[in-house]
Design a protein around this motif. Structure first.
Motif, PDB file in Angstrom:
ATOM      1  N   THR A 192       0.847  -1.193   0.000  1.00  0.00           N
ATOM      2  CA  THR A 192       0.000   0.000   0.000  1.00  0.00           C
ATOM      3  C   THR A 192       0.880   1.240   0.000  1.00  0.00           C
ATOM      4  O   THR A 192       1.754   1.377   0.839  1.00  0.00           O
ATOM      5  CB  THR A 192      -0.894   0.013   1.266  1.00  0.00           C
ATOM      6  OG1 THR A 192      -1.601  -1.202   1.317  1.00  0.00           O
ATOM      7  CG2 THR A 192      -1.845   1.188   1.243  1.00  0.00           C
ATOM      8  N   LEU A 244       2.485   4.832   0.727  1.00  0.00           N
ATOM      9  CA  LEU A 244       2.423   5.737   1.864  1.00  0.00           C
ATOM     10  C   LEU A 244       2.851   7.127   1.420  1.00  0.00           C
ATOM     11  O   LEU A 244       3.657   7.283   0.500  1.00  0.00           O
ATOM     12  CB  LEU A 244       3.355   5.254   2.983  1.00  0.00           C
ATOM     13  CG  LEU A 244       2.978   3.927   3.628  1.00  0.00           C
ATOM     14  CD1 LEU A 244       4.055   3.535   4.627  1.00  0.00           C
ATOM     15  CD2 LEU A 244       1.637   4.025   4.320  1.00  0.00           C
ATOM     16  N   ARG A 291     -11.101  -3.530  10.311  1.00  0.00           N
ATOM     17  CA  ARG A 291     -10.263  -4.732  10.326  1.00  0.00           C
ATOM     18  C   ARG A 291     -11.073  -6.032  10.303  1.00  0.00           C
ATOM     19  O   ARG A 291     -10.512  -7.106  10.506  1.00  0.00           O
ATOM     20  CB  ARG A 291      -9.362  -4.725  11.561  1.00  0.00           C
ATOM     21  CG  ARG A 291      -8.275  -3.646  11.555  1.00  0.00           C
ATOM     22  CD  ARG A 291      -7.414  -3.720  10.330  1.00  0.00           C
ATOM     23  NE  ARG A 291      -6.263  -2.807  10.363  1.00  0.00           N
ATOM     24  CZ  ARG A 291      -5.561  -2.485   9.295  1.00  0.00           C
ATOM     25  NH1 ARG A 291      -5.905  -2.975   8.093  1.00  0.00           N
ATOM     26  NH2 ARG A 291      -4.529  -1.669   9.393  1.00  0.00           N
ATOM     27  N   GLY A 347       3.661  -6.038   8.847  1.00  0.00           N
ATOM     28  CA  GLY A 347       3.306  -4.650   8.546  1.00  0.00           C
ATOM     29  C   GLY A 347       4.116  -3.705   9.404  1.00  0.00           C
ATOM     30  O   GLY A 347       4.687  -4.092  10.432  1.00  0.00           O
ATOM     31  N   LEU A 394       0.281  -0.021  12.507  1.00  0.00           N
ATOM     32  CA  LEU A 394      -0.815  -0.510  11.668  1.00  0.00           C
ATOM     33  C   LEU A 394      -1.894  -1.230  12.458  1.00  0.00           C
ATOM     34  O   LEU A 394      -3.006  -1.388  11.979  1.00  0.00           O
ATOM     35  CB  LEU A 394      -0.276  -1.458  10.593  1.00  0.00           C
ATOM     36  CG  LEU A 394       0.200  -0.823   9.281  1.00  0.00           C
ATOM     37  CD1 LEU A 394       0.797  -1.882   8.377  1.00  0.00           C
ATOM     38  CD2 LEU A 394      -0.943  -0.127   8.572  1.00  0.00           C
ATOM     39  N   CYS A 445      -2.817  -0.556   5.051  1.00  0.00           N
ATOM     40  CA  CYS A 445      -3.323   0.613   5.770  1.00  0.00           C
ATOM     41  C   CYS A 445      -4.848   0.656   5.684  1.00  0.00           C
ATOM     42  O   CYS A 445      -5.468   0.013   4.835  1.00  0.00           O
ATOM     43  CB  CYS A 445      -2.736   1.885   5.165  1.00  0.00           C
ATOM     44  SG  CYS A 445      -0.940   1.966   5.276  1.00  0.00           S
ATOM     45  N   SER A 478     -10.412   5.312   7.988  1.00  0.00           N
ATOM     46  CA  SER A 478      -9.547   6.228   8.736  1.00  0.00           C
ATOM     47  C   SER A 478     -10.341   7.407   9.277  1.00  0.00           C
ATOM     48  O   SER A 478     -10.165   7.820  10.431  1.00  0.00           O
ATOM     49  CB  SER A 478      -8.413   6.743   7.839  1.00  0.00           C
ATOM     50  OG  SER A 478      -7.538   5.700   7.475  1.00  0.00           O
ATOM     51  N   CYS A 513      -2.255  11.137   7.433  1.00  0.00           N
ATOM     52  CA  CYS A 513      -1.907  10.049   8.354  1.00  0.00           C
ATOM     53  C   CYS A 513      -1.612   8.748   7.622  1.00  0.00           C
ATOM     54  O   CYS A 513      -1.164   7.773   8.243  1.00  0.00           O
ATOM     55  CB  CYS A 513      -3.041   9.827   9.361  1.00  0.00           C
ATOM     56  SG  CYS A 513      -3.212  11.150  10.575  1.00  0.00           S
ATOM     57  N   GLY A 514      -1.895   8.696   6.330  1.00  0.00           N
ATOM     58  CA  GLY A 514      -1.497   7.556   5.539  1.00  0.00           C
ATOM     59  C   GLY A 514      -2.176   6.249   5.885  1.00  0.00           C
ATOM     60  O   GLY A 514      -1.663   5.175   5.557  1.00  0.00           O
ATOM     61  N   GLY A 515      -3.327   6.295   6.564  1.00  0.00           N
ATOM     62  CA  GLY A 515      -4.061   5.073   6.853  1.00  0.00           C
ATOM     63  C   GLY A 515      -3.531   4.276   8.025  1.00  0.00           C
ATOM     64  O   GLY A 515      -3.912   3.122   8.224  1.00  0.00           O
ATOM     65  N   LEU A 516      -2.628   4.861   8.842  1.00  0.00           N
ATOM     66  CA  LEU A 516      -2.101   4.158  10.013  1.00  0.00           C
ATOM     67  C   LEU A 516      -2.987   4.447  11.221  1.00  0.00           C
ATOM     68  O   LEU A 516      -3.118   5.608  11.632  1.00  0.00           O
ATOM     69  CB  LEU A 516      -0.664   4.577  10.308  1.00  0.00           C
ATOM     70  CG  LEU A 516       0.409   3.744   9.595  1.00  0.00           C
ATOM     71  CD1 LEU A 516       0.459   4.130   8.131  1.00  0.00           C
ATOM     72  CD2 LEU A 516       1.756   3.927  10.240  1.00  0.00           C
ATOM     73  N   GLU A 531      10.442   3.787   7.916  1.00  0.00           N
ATOM     74  CA  GLU A 531       9.279   3.109   8.492  1.00  0.00           C
ATOM     75  C   GLU A 531       9.512   2.625   9.914  1.00  0.00           C
ATOM     76  O   GLU A 531       8.570   2.411  10.662  1.00  0.00           O
ATOM     77  CB  GLU A 531       8.843   1.940   7.596  1.00  0.00           C
ATOM     78  CG  GLU A 531       9.772   0.754   7.557  1.00  0.00           C
ATOM     79  CD  GLU A 531       9.610  -0.178   8.728  1.00  0.00           C
ATOM     80  OE1 GLU A 531       8.507  -0.283   9.277  1.00  0.00           O
ATOM     81  OE2 GLU A 531      10.608  -0.780   9.111  1.00  0.00           O
TER      82      GLU A 531
END
Length: 875
Positions: free
Chosen positions: A6, A8, A190, A217, A221, A350, A356, A387-390, A425
């Motif tokens: 995915t 980022l 999730r 991951g 995450l 993510c 999100s 936030c990039g899906g985190l 990361e």
């Protein structure tokens, strides 16, 4: 390193370490120091010592400098000149703090002499000091030197175009506490991942006895959260009779991993696996696994050495078809060395922007309030994209904006330059750093201290309170408040910003964990101030104030900074030369932690560490004596002598420790020094551990300030007078076989204030003691564990209307709960692990009396209940 499929944003590529981030703690240091200088007690002391005018000048100059520190923090200085200016300020503030503390020490010394010396010349001699005239002259010289340095620095502040900001207006908006256990309804986005992992766990392995599924991951995450959702799913419970959860973390040493696995299995005989050799451990584990289809979760695995994994696999593979291992890791290499097939590797992606945003709304708004502020929600959408899906990033940023309605504040978060910095990361997230920047100044040093804690361990509020109190991070308690109350409030504020995970409030005590990335952020923030000395980082920073040594051999190489405030020794430390050098050189030490070391005694000159607030000597198996000079330490707030099994006697003069708040004792002395303890008018927490010769306690004394009391393994103890300790909030009694549990009250019911009660390994306990009714309006948590003869619960149990948590662990003869349990409307959970008759009777949907407690969550884990065990064993 891990390359996620995915994409980022650039914000998560690499965040360079800025120079001396600890300088961002300067404003809070200035606030604390100016508060002391302004206090009435200090003003009176400065007049008495004849230095009032010089100290007033110091205060006024510091206020000038304090005014621009907040702006310096905001600039996040890249300029070497500004950075050097802040370093000089840090040094002079540190020296000023030592002088202020020195005056406080001298004032307290005089108080002790005046209070006790009039009755005893011996006390006066014991606390004798240098000539008071010489002392005044020496201190006046130090103050003049500091004033000269401060004046020079104040004149330079205009060089950096800094704005004057006198007050830190940042506040923490606290969310309401929620239940600490993983609740599927609190997890967003999730469900699909959970179902996919369950499929992998349930798939046919075609005769293979043991297979591994890996969730891979980057940090933040939610790998652990996903694994918990799977682990607690009813389908998994039905498929795997034996389930084990182990947090592996950085050290993949075979013996330690075997112990962790065994500690997560049923242990009805209560074996202490720490005493087992590796050969015994592997035999015991293989016998436990034999014939049972099992699921073992290895959470947070970092080991990339295939040999270590092969050693473990050979032991745990006992030929039971369908057994599985579920691994969470950040590293693809870890998955490769564990021989994972490509089909068994699950790359966790993510969150979608929709999920999100949904998660962000949960943390940034009160229920439904997002509809009242559409413009804020629109800004929130832009923040969420950054936030990039985190999930961790979304939660921390959302929490930092909770209850804020000023558009400027939201736009400031959205437009902050930190989003444009690169990040690796494995490094901290810009979202976390941004949330830290928004903390009010009084919370920043508290957060920085988390850098001293190891990853993946439970932290108790008492530990934090001890450290923060010793370092002066805690505000002065209000009337009727304890230091623990104040520390808990600050922890709650940090929890509200999502910096703490798995937070559990037991009432009077709390427990939490720190995410790896949170500790990474604390290390980043505290660089140069708080340092971990290990083989990867053997260098000592000359300006460091707080050190934790990881390896014993590194003590030989250390040249200690004389300004040191905190030192935590490594396990097994025995370097006497280093200890002597420390005590003689570091005269401003506040915290000395010698837990698990191997010293037989301490230097007599330890009594000269007059600034020392915390001295911890827990589990020193070789310690036989302590110098009486310890009792010269009038500033000492914490003294822990717990599980020092060879300690012959306690030092003479305990009554002189007038500041002591927390005392933990193990001794072979024949009787408790009750009169000395009764003289400790600041004492809040007291514990006796393995004091085998004590037969009675508190017959003729009162301890009105005591809030927490612990008794463990006192084999001869028969009586304790509850009248002496009736203001308790926390009471823990474990393995005191002869103790009369009526506590001298018989059928009396006192007006009590207990919030937490733990009764463990007490064969004389057959029902709950009647005096507990006196805490009907305060008791929040009640834990009864390994009490094999308790057979009934009193009808008045449902009158304890504040109860939130009930545990009856391994109480095999307890057959039922009282009627009217529905009256306990605050009750959230009942844990009956190991109490199988209760489980059968109240099992959800099928138990004959389940309807009586259907309003609460009933838990029955067939692995050892970690949190309750740790809470009982902590000191």
């Amino acid at each position: 390193m891990i390359q996620l499929q995915t994409p980022l944003p650039i914000a998560f590529l690499f965040l360079p370490l800025l120079k001396l981030m600890a300088e961002s703690l300067l404003f809070s240091s200035a606030e604390s120091l100016l508060g002391k200088l302004a206090s009435r007690a200090f003003q009176e002391a400065s007049l008495a010592f004849g230095v009032h005018r010089d100290l007033q000048q110091m205060k006024e100059t510091m206020e000038l400098i304090r005014g621009v520190l907040l702006d310096a923090e905001k600039k996040n200085p890249q300029s070497s000149a500004l950075s050097e200016w802040l370093i000089q300020i840090k040094r002079v503030f540190s020296d000023a703090e030592d002088i202020v503390d020195d005056f406080e020490c001298e004032t307290l010394r005089k108080h002790v002499v005046n209070t006790y010396g009039s009755c005893s010349r011996k006390v006066s001699r014991f606390f004798s000091s240098s000539n008071p005239v010489v002392y005044r002259l020496r201190m006046a010289h130090h103050i003049q030197d500091i004033n000269t340095r401060l004046t020079k620095l104040a004149s330079q502040r205009s060089m950096f175009d800094l704005q004057v900001i006198h007050k830190d207006t940042r506040v923490v908006h606290v969310r309401e506490m929620t239940h600490s256990h993983v609740n599927p309804s609190n997890v967003t986005g999730r469900e699909h991942d959970k179902q996919e992992i369950i499929k992998l766990l349930l798939q046919d392995d075609h005769g293979q006895s043991l297979s591994v599924i890996s969730i891979v991951g980057m940090g933040g995450l939610g790998k652990t959260t996903l694994a918990k959702l799977v682990f607690n799913d009813p389908i998994i419970h039905a498929c795997f009779p034996l389930r084990m959860w182990v947090c592996v973390s950085n050290e993949f040493e075979l013996r330690n991993v075997l112990i962790k696995i065994l500690n997560s299995t049923p242990n009805p005989t209560r074996e202490n696996f720490n005493n087992f050799e590796t050969e015994q451990l592997q035999i015991h584990l293989r016998n436990t696994l034999q014939g049972q289809k099992s699921l073992l979760v290895l959470d947070n695995v970092w080991n990339e050495d295939p040999t270590r994994w092969d050693e473990l696999r050979e032991i745990i593979d006992v030929g039971v078809e369908g057994s599985k291992i579920l691994v969470t890791t950040r590293s693809h290499k870890v998955a490769t060395i564990m021989h994972i097939k490509s089909s068994n590797l699950y790359l966790l992606g993510c969150l979608s922007e929709e999920d999100s945003l949904s998660l962000f709304v949960k943390y940034a708004f009160k229920d439904g309030d997002e509809m009242k502020h559409p413009q804020l929600l629109k800004i929130g959408e832009e923040i969420v994209k950054k936030c990039g899906g985190l999930p961790l990033a979304v939660k921390t940023v959302g929490s930092s904006l909770f209850s804020k309605v000023d558009e400027k504040e939201w736009k400031s978060v959205r437009d902050n330059e930190i989003w444009n910095l690169e990040q690796n990361e494995k490094d901290i997230l810009p979202a976390l750093k941004l949330s830290y920047d928004q903390l009010p100044s009084y919370l920043k040093p508290c957060f920085a201290s988390f850098s001293l804690y190891t990853k993946d361990t439970s932290v108790f509020g008492t530990q934090v309170c001890t450290l923060w109190g010793a370092l002066g991070f805690l505000p002065t308690p209000k009337a009727s408040e304890s230091m623990m109350d104040v520390a808990t409030q600050l922890l709650h504020e940090l929890w509200s910003r999502s910096f703490l995970s798995e937070y559990e409030d037991y009432g009077g005590e709390c427990r939490f964990k720190l995410h790896d990335l949170v500790i990474d952020l604390a290390v980043y923030i505290a660089k140069g101030e708080f340092e971990i000395i290990d083989n990867h980082n053997p260098k000592l920073y000359k300006n460091a104030h707080h050190l934790r040594f990881v390896e014993n051999n590194l003590l030989d190489q250390a040249l200690l900074p004389s300004s040191l405030r905190t030192i935590i020794f490594p396990r097994g430390a025995n370097n006497e030369d280093f200890l002597n050098t420390l005590v003689s050189r570091c005269k401003f030490l506040r915290v000395l932690n010698l837990n698990f070391s191997e010293y037989a005694s301490l230097p007599r000159c330890i009594g000269k560490l007059k600034h020392l607030r915390s001295l911890s000597l827990m589990e020193n198996e070789n310690l036989t004596e302590l110098p009486d000079s310890i009792c010269k330490l009038q500033n000492l707030e914490t003294l822990l002598l717990v599980w020092c099994m060879k300690l012959q006697k306690l030092p003479k003069g305990l009554a002189n420790l007038v500041s002591l708040r927390y005392l933990g004792i193990t001794t072979i002395e024949p009787a408790c020094p009750e009169k000395d303890i009764a003289s400790l008018t600041s004492l809040e927490k007291l514990g006796f551990y393995r004091c085998d010769n004590f037969e009675s306690l508190f017959k003729e004394i009162l301890l009105p300030t005591l809030k927490e009391f612990s008794l463990s393994d006192c084999k001869s103890l028969k009586t304790v007078s509850f009248h002496a300790i009736k203001n308790l909030e926390v009471l823990m009694i474990s393995n005191c076989n002869k103790l009369e549990l009526s506590m001298g009250l018989n059928n009396q019911i006192l007006d009590l204030r207990l919030k937490l009660l733990i009764l463990s390994d007490l064969p004389r306990l057959v029902t709950l003691p009647r005096w507990l009714q006196g805490s009907a309006n305060s008791l929040q948590s009640l834990y009864i564990q390994h009490c094999i003869n308790i057979y009934e619960l009193p009808d008045w149990l449902p009158t304890l209307n504040c109860l939130q948590g009930l545990s009856f662990l391994y109480c095999p003869n307890l057959l039922s709960l009282p009627d009217n349990m529905h009256r306990l409307t605050n009750l959230k959970e009942i844990n009956v692990t190991g109490s199988y008759e209760l489980w059968k009777r109240y099992k959800p949907d099928v138990g004959q009396d389940w309807h009586k407690i259907s309003h609460v969550n009933l838990v029955c884990n067939d692995y050892q209940s970690e949190s309750e065990e740790e809470l009982t064993d902590k000191s």
